[in-house]
Write an enzyme that holds these catalytic residues in place. Structure first.
Site, short mmCIF file in Angstrom:
data_model
loop_
_atom_site.label_atom_id
_atom_site.label_comp_id
_atom_site.label_asym_id
_atom_site.label_seq_id
_atom_site.Cartn_x
_atom_site.Cartn_y
_atom_site.Cartn_z
N VAL A 32 -28.17 -11.79 51.28
CA VAL A 32 -27.79 -12.92 50.49
C VAL A 32 -27.53 -12.38 49.09
O VAL A 32 -27.80 -11.11 48.72
CB VAL A 32 -29.43 -13.64 50.44
CG1 VAL A 32 -29.56 -14.39 51.86
CG2 VAL A 32 -30.68 -12.59 50.04
N SER A 33 -27.18 -13.13 48.32
CA SER A 33 -26.60 -12.63 47.29
C SER A 33 -27.62 -12.58 45.98
O SER A 33 -27.32 -11.64 45.21
CB SER A 33 -25.43 -13.57 46.46
OG SER A 33 -24.41 -13.72 47.17
N LYS A 34 -28.65 -13.09 46.12
CA LYS A 34 -29.95 -12.83 45.04
C LYS A 34 -31.13 -12.37 45.37
O LYS A 34 -31.36 -12.51 46.84
CB LYS A 34 -30.14 -14.55 44.54
CG LYS A 34 -28.74 -15.08 43.54
CD LYS A 34 -29.21 -16.21 43.22
CE LYS A 34 -28.14 -16.94 42.42
NZ LYS A 34 -28.19 -18.25 41.81
N GLN A 65 -32.95 -17.15 47.49
CA GLN A 65 -32.13 -17.22 48.71
C GLN A 65 -32.78 -16.58 49.81
O GLN A 65 -33.54 -15.64 49.54
CB GLN A 65 -30.45 -17.02 48.39
CG GLN A 65 -30.00 -17.51 47.46
CD GLN A 65 -28.32 -16.88 47.45
OE1 GLN A 65 -28.03 -15.81 47.95
NE2 GLN A 65 -27.58 -17.66 46.55
#
Length: 209
Positions: free
Chosen positions: A8-10, A15
């Protein structure tokens, strides 16, 4: 053996990997064979991806939810799969635009071959544009490459300063915006002009005395 990778990006908890985890577990990946990163797709430092790739063995298959969870860009993705192929490790994508990729099957290898060809095409285009740009610049009397950090004015200041016993070299480099290596390539510790410095002054039409 199936090995799963999630991302996940965060990293702030906004997220989660729950959807990816459920899909990977449903595919048959064991819970203790899952690796998870919380980092931007463009970020190179992804320790769990590195650990995941290192853990894979001959005959294993890496399973990801979507292609964008794995590679930073097309070239990075192609390099990863090329490495996996060399090690006789498969890649399977469960959903998204890359869902047809399963390098353990003939049709999946064909699909990924198209991706690899596109990445190679992109590299060739970039190379051609770079060569064409340099040729155009040379035709206009300009040379390619980075501009000199050292200038004739900086050389003269360096020569005058290096000849003084109380000069602090670190402070001088900081003031001129150059490194020690660049300084000493052009001017000696005694303030004398070196070959690179003399050449730069000559190119600018300024001769040393």
């Amino acid at each position: 053996m199936l090995v799963g990778y999630m991302r996940v990006s965060k990293a702030d908890g906004s997220q989660t990997t729950d959807l990816q985890r459920d899909a990977l577990l449903a595919e048959g990946v064991a819970a203790d064979a899952l690796y998870e990163d919380r980092a931007s797709g463009k970020k190179e430092d992804r320790p769990e991806l590195a650990a995941c790739l290192k853990s894979l063995r001959h005959g294993d298959t890496l399973v990801v939810w979507k292609l964008d969870r794995l590679g930073r860009d097309l070239r990075h993705l192609v390099n990863i799969v090329h490495d996996l192929t060399q090690r006789s490790i498969g890649l399977k994508v469960l959903t998204g635009q890359g869902a047809a990729i399963d390098t353990t099957t003939a049709s999946g290898k064909l699909v990924f071959g198209i991706f690899a060809a596109l990445a190679e095409f992109e590299r060739e285009l970039i190379s051609e544009r770079t060569i064409a740009g340099l040729a155009a610049a040379r035709a206009r009397g300009r040379k390619g490459g980075r501009p000199y950090k050292m200038t004739p004015a900086k050389i003269r200041l360096a020569m005058a300063s290096m000849g003084q016993p109380d000069t602090n070299v670190s402070d001088l480099c900081r003031e001129l915006g150059i490194t020690r290596q660049t300084l000493y390539r052009h001017v000696s510790p005694a303030g004398e002009l070196r070959e690179a410095g003399n050449r730069l002054l000559s190119q600018s039409g300024t001769r040393s005395k």
